[in-house]
Design an enzyme around this catalytic site. Structure first.
Site, PDB file in Angstrom:
ATOM      1  N   LYS A 130       0.814  -1.170   0.048  1.00 37.08           N
ATOM      2  CA  LYS A 130      -0.076   0.017  -0.038  1.00 37.08           C
ATOM      3  C   LYS A 130       0.715   1.158   0.157  1.00 37.08           C
ATOM      4  O   LYS A 130       0.293   2.386  -0.436  1.00 37.08           O
ATOM      5  CB  LYS A 130      -0.727   0.019   1.000  1.00 37.08           C
ATOM      6  CG  LYS A 130      -1.964  -1.118   1.046  1.00 37.08           C
ATOM      7  CD  LYS A 130      -3.274  -1.000   2.069  1.00 37.08           C
ATOM      8  CE  LYS A 130      -4.363  -1.918   1.529  1.00 37.08           C
ATOM      9  NZ  LYS A 130      -4.042  -3.201   1.778  1.00 37.08           N
TER      10      LYS A 130
HETATM   11  C1  LIG Z   1      -4.485  -4.461   1.039  1.00 38.12           C
HETATM   12  C2  LIG Z   1      -3.710  -5.649   0.870  1.00 38.12           C
HETATM   13  C3  LIG Z   1      -3.922  -6.589   0.143  1.00 38.12           C
HETATM   14  C4  LIG Z   1      -5.231  -6.642  -0.867  1.00 38.12           C
HETATM   15  O1  LIG Z   1      -5.005  -5.645  -1.806  1.00 38.12           O
HETATM   16  P1  LIG Z   1      -6.352  -5.331  -2.705  1.00 38.12           P
HETATM   17  O2  LIG Z   1      -5.926  -4.246  -3.625  1.00 38.12           O
HETATM   18  O3  LIG Z   1      -7.160  -4.760  -1.766  1.00 38.12           O
HETATM   19  O4  LIG Z   1      -6.728  -6.329  -3.307  1.00 38.12           O
HETATM   20  C5  LIG Z   1      -3.237  -7.866   0.135  1.00 38.12           C
HETATM   21  N1  LIG Z   1      -2.043  -7.770   0.991  1.00 38.12           N
HETATM   22  C6  LIG Z   1      -1.677  -7.029   1.763  1.00 38.12           C
HETATM   23  C7  LIG Z   1      -0.879  -7.150   2.622  1.00 38.12           C
HETATM   24  C8  LIG Z   1      -2.701  -5.835   1.787  1.00 38.12           C
HETATM   25  O5  LIG Z   1      -2.449  -4.783   2.839  1.00 38.12           O
END
Ligand SMILES: *Cc1c(COP(=O)(O)O)cnc(C)c1O
Length: 461
Positions: A119
């Site tokens: 993120k």
């Molecule tokens: C948010 C997140 C995901 C999922 O990603 P999306 O874009 O919501 O599909 C997967 N792994 C981690 C560690 C995350 O923080």
């Protein structure tokens, strides 16, 4: 010709309380608004194209070169080139390792940013683009409600960014000690509020503030995951990885562990921009609404969502499904009601999805370590498991890249239990216990929150 952004709900008819937004907005407006007035998600009305040669030229070049190419393709009409150069330089100052697991099969580690989660990639670029969207002397105030990880990624991303202050609300008793420490100690222009209530209370406080006329002067803005400004940066690493690893324009398979589908959507856009993606694999955990849709053509959300060990993916109705449906000619709304089904055959040509149980996830963490000495945590393991399942049914031997979305050191108990290993924590997470800073405690009463905002938020720079 500049790209316009339309709403995924523009074609809705006869839905109580919703007036479809049939116009278009600029990227900047989509970035600052986050969501269309009809609760729909913003989508670009044109997808810029990259040639294979443009992509291949990125081989051996730093990540920010790919970032600039993608940013320019979408944003060149709205931001000066110099600004975009600074944005990507400032956003991407950490490595993006591509680790070979076995011949032609790689893990891309998106876990080297300040909060050790993928993120960071989106939040950092979005923060810097927002800073450059302000009118001169104007200040923006970001409000975020978080149940844990997103808040710290967003908070860290905005730390020190000019003209923007961030207020993060989290439920006092629902975050882990480590998360609390991460949120409380960001410092500078980022302040945490610990709310005596639940995550829903935090969300409600933020929602009420957004619609409060007394607070308009503070330029309140959200930074949530449905903002197109968080999708755009997630296109970049697919193109980067391909450019580094592919030979002679060969096709590639990506496997993306999926929750709200923002990450996978980046891959879908990369393909539509011209990246030779043979298949996008979207494994989910036991929240299997999408794998079931791909198998049957019928969509039903999972409600309430199921609690799995890959907890950042515990989503019973992915918010970005609306964008996937739209790209394939369908419409689904915020609550999971399908108004028009997309072209399912066409989706199946490009996408493969499968649900991975917690038990399979743990087995994969063990087997990948045993066979290849590669450590995955539970989100990345769902990705790798999806890839192995796909290989079983397709006998495909194309180049394959699976995404690791968090650092294994974020889950020390699970990894210790499964592998008997203590994973050294990355630099960014070291000494977290010794960091200084504290949250301001508030009740879940709106007047209390509003008082805090009126006393503490700034208006001008
Ligand atoms: C948010 C997140 C995901 C999922 O990603 P999306 O874009 O919501 O599909 C997967 N792994 C981690 C560690 C995350 O923080």
């Amino acid at each position: 010709m500049s790209i316009g952004y339309y709403s995924t709900n523009r074609n809705l008819k006869n839905v109580a309380g919703i007036i479809p937004f049939t116009g278009k907005v600029s990227f900047k407006e989509a970035l600052l608004k986050g969501q269309a007035s009809d609760e729909g998600l913003f989508m670009p009305d044109m997808i810029p194209q990259l040639s294979l040669k443009d992509i291949q030229n990125l081989k051996g070049k730093p990540y920010r070169d790919t970032a600039l190419l993608v940013a320019q393709a979408f944003l060149v009409d709205e931001f000066p080139l110099e600004v975009l150069k600074n944005v990507v330089k400032d956003s991407y100052n950490y490595p993006v390792p591509l680790e070979e697991v076995k011949p032609k099969a790689y893990v891309m580690r998106l876990d080297q940013g300040p909060t050790a989660s993928f993120k960071d990639f989106a939040a950092r670029m979005m923060a810097r683009l927002m800073s450059n969207c302000r009118s001169r002397g104007e200040r923006l105030n970001i409000l975020v409600a978080t149940s844990g990880d997103t808040g710290s990624a967003v908070g860290e991303a905005f730390k020190g960014v000019a003209g923007i202050d961030v207020t993060i609300l989290y439920p006092e008793t629902e975050v882990s000690n480590m998360q609390k420490k991460q949120l409380d100690t960001i410092g500078g222009n980022v302040q945490a509020l610990s709310v005596d209530g639940k995550f829903d209370d935090c969300q409600n406080l933020v929602k009420q503030a957004f619609s409060d006329p007394d607070l308009i002067k503070f330029n309140l803005t959200s930074a949530n995951s449905i903002n197109f400004g968080r999708i755009l940066p997630q296109i970049i690493y697919y193109i980067y990885a391909y450019a580094q690893l592919a030979e002679n324009g060969e096709q590639v398979i990506f496997s993306v562990p999926s929750g709200n589908f923002g990450d996978a959507l980046g891959c879908e856009y990369a393909r539509r921009m011209g990246l030779p993606v043979a298949k996008l694999i979207m494994p989910t955990n036991e929240n299997d609404e999408f794998p079931i849709f791909m198998a049957t053509g019928k969509y039903n959300k999972v409600s309430p969502s199921r609690a799995c060990i890959s907890n950042a993916m515990n989503v019973g109705h992915p918010s970005n499904l609306a964008r996937f449906f739209d790209l394939y000619g369908g419409t689904v709304d915020r609550v999971g009601q399908v108004h028009r089904y997309p072209d399912w055959e066409e989706m199946k040509r490009h996408i493969f999805s499968i649900s991975i149980t917690d038990e399979q996830t743990r087995e994969i963490i063990k087997s990948v370590y045993k066979s290849y000495h590669v450590v995955l945590e539970q989100h990345g393991a769902v990705g790798w498991a999806g890839l192995e399942e796909y290989f079983k049914i397709s006998q495909d031997n194309k180049l394959a890249i699976s995404l690791e979305t968090a650092h294994p050191a974020k889950f020390p108990e699970e990894i210790q239990k499964l592998l008997g290993l203590n994973i050294p924590v990355p630099e960014s997470m070291k000494n977290i216990d010794q960091r200084e800073g504290s949250a301001v405690a508030i009740t879940n009463n709106y007047e209390d929150f509003k008082n805090y905002l009126q006393k503490n938020l700034k208006i001008k720079e």
